[in-house]
Design an enzyme around this catalytic site. Structure first.
Site, short mmCIF file in Angstrom:
data_model
loop_
_atom_site.label_atom_id
_atom_site.label_comp_id
_atom_site.label_asym_id
_atom_site.label_seq_id
_atom_site.Cartn_x
_atom_site.Cartn_y
_atom_site.Cartn_z
N LYS A 1 0.67 -1.10 -0.09
CA LYS A 1 0.07 0.08 -0.22
C LYS A 1 0.92 1.02 -0.10
O LYS A 1 2.18 1.37 -0.32
CB LYS A 1 -1.15 -0.47 1.00
CG LYS A 1 -2.09 -1.03 1.29
CD LYS A 1 -3.05 -1.52 0.21
CE LYS A 1 -3.68 -2.50 -0.13
NZ LYS A 1 -4.41 -3.16 0.68
C1 LIG Z 1 -5.42 -4.13 1.14
C2 LIG Z 1 -6.99 -4.08 1.09
C3 LIG Z 1 -7.46 -4.48 2.10
C4 LIG Z 1 -7.35 -4.87 3.59
O1 LIG Z 1 -6.79 -4.59 3.98
P1 LIG Z 1 -5.43 -5.03 5.01
O2 LIG Z 1 -4.77 -3.86 5.95
O3 LIG Z 1 -4.03 -6.43 4.45
O4 LIG Z 1 -6.43 -6.16 5.86
C5 LIG Z 1 -8.94 -3.96 2.03
N1 LIG Z 1 -9.79 -3.19 1.36
C6 LIG Z 1 -8.49 -3.02 0.21
C7 LIG Z 1 -9.46 -2.57 -1.14
C8 LIG Z 1 -7.38 -3.86 -0.11
O5 LIG Z 1 -7.15 -3.46 -1.39
#
Ligand SMILES: *Cc1c(COP(=O)(O)O)cnc(C)c1O
Length: 383
Positions: free
Chosen positions: A184
């Site tokens: 991210k």
């Molecule tokens: C990565 C992601 C999540 C989950 O995030 P985590 O921190 O891994 O729980 C939720 N929604 C979207 C759209 C994502 O890309």
């Protein structure tokens, strides 16, 4: 010939992150404490919101947000099928029913018209996703929510740093959830954050994130603290540790630098690929700042096979990926709710054509050019 493989995604971790983690490891306090509190403070400042609560993931953040607004079994929560399954899973955890509303063709975000069609007596909330970092149509969504007394919990896993009508994502919806997963916009290895303007919601989420206990555990061990605590709600173990937060504090300092690189690279892709007839570039709609967490292009699948395109790029040493397999097509959701192909035609059509190109601050400008050249080479072979 001997070219290094360019992975689809990589985190940007420097020496400062290592140094700060080391400090925490040697400090005598490893789990949620002062460093996490500092991370929350700095996050709040960056977003310009009243409250921020750190969690162990964005999935945990979404789950707790739904619990905080009182979502129960039998309730319905509207979301997009064009997302990572975690968005819908968080709804499932509460026993409520995820109700999908198809996406719109330009930004692949949830369609306002489709949301309107899906509202029933049982609807309690809407979870829009800022797909790829392009904000959803938040003004319209907040308006629908107000008219129908619904909460908006925004899944901003892709959208740290994105802006909608000159306001930062995280300061608009009732609750916004961020992810610090390694791919991210910033990372804490694993981690998440909830932002809100409502004190009650922030407090409830905080309590739920640590066993439902009414006082922070670490304060109990300080001199002025006491041994006494009460479990007031059935909570979870969703707290973020000081080790993770130490990484987050350093990463947050770099977010604007990261976003500028992402934007620059997105513009280079846009410029170099705009005349490639087999490719449709991502669009920007409205007065928004796009974080370019992803750079998804659509292929003209009458001319190019998407899966083979990804395989061919891999042979050229380039990692590419697909975001997302529509949630309703996963066996768990198909089996539970009898979803079938054709239920959400826009999401399905986009899914069959979409490819995410590598885009992250660890890439060099020459890597972007290499991706462009490889794409053109792979497409030429098709003719
Ligand atoms: C990565 C992601 C999540 C989950 O995030 P985590 O921190 O891994 O729980 C939720 N929604 C979207 C759209 C994502 O890309």
């Amino acid at each position: 010939m001997g070219k290094k493989f360019l992975p689809f995604a990589l985190p940007s971790i420097g020496e400062e992150e290592v140094k700060e983690v080391r400090k925490v490891l040697k400090s005598g306090w490893l789990t949620t404490g002062k460093v996490t509190e500092r991370f929350e403070e700095l996050f709040k400042e960056y977003i310009g919101c009243k409250f921020a609560v750190a969690t162990s993931s964005c999935t945990a953040a979404l789950h707790l947000s739904l619990l905080a607004i009182g979502v129960k079994p039998q309730d319905e929560v509207i979301t997009t099928p064009f997302t990572f399954c975690a968005t819908a899973n968080a709804i499932e955890y509460t026993g409520a029913r995820p109700v999908f509303a198809d996406i719109e063709e330009e930004t692949y975000n949830i369609s306002i018209e489709e949301i309107k069609k899906k509202i029933t007596e049982k609807t309690v909330a809407i979870i829009p996703v800022d797909y790829a970092g392009h904000p959803a149509q938040l003004k319209e969504i907040m308006k629908i929510a107000k008219q129908n007394s619904l909460y908006v919990i925004e899944d901003a896993a892709h959208a740290l740093g994105s802006e909608y009508e000159n306001k930062k994502i995280g300061s608009i919806s009732h609750i916004t959830c961020f992810s610090f997963y390694p791919t991210k916009n910033i990372t804490t290895a694993e981690g998440g954050m909830v932002t809100t303007e409502e004190k009650n919601l922030a407090e409830k989420i905080k309590i739920l994130s640590l066993h439902g206990i009414s006082r922070d555990a670490w304060k109990r061990y300080k001199k002025e603290g006491s041994w006494y605590y009460e479990e007031v709600l059935l909570g979870y173990k969703y707290n973020l540790t000081d080790i993770n937060s130490a990484i987050g504090i350093v990463q947050l300092k770099k977010i604007e630098k990261f976003l500028k690189i992402r934007e620059k690279y997105a513009n280079i892709y846009g410029e170099k690929l705009k005349d490639v007839e087999e490719i449709t570039l991502p669009k920007i709609k409205g007065n928004v700042r796009h974080s370019y967490h992803l750079y998804p292009v659509l292929l003209n699948t009458e001319k190019v096979n998407r899966d083979r395109f990804i395989e061919d790029l891999k042979k050229e040493g380039i990692g590419a990926s697909v975001h997302f397999i529509p949630v309703h097509l996963h066996p768990y959701y198909r089996n539970k709710y009898n979803f079938k192909e054709g239920d959400f035609p826009v999401a399905e059509k986009v899914y069959k054509r979409i490819v995410s190109l590598p885009l992250y601050p660890q890439m060099k400008e020459s890597d972007i050019i290499r991706v462009v050249k490889s794409i053109k080479k792979v497409l030429k072979r098709k003719k």
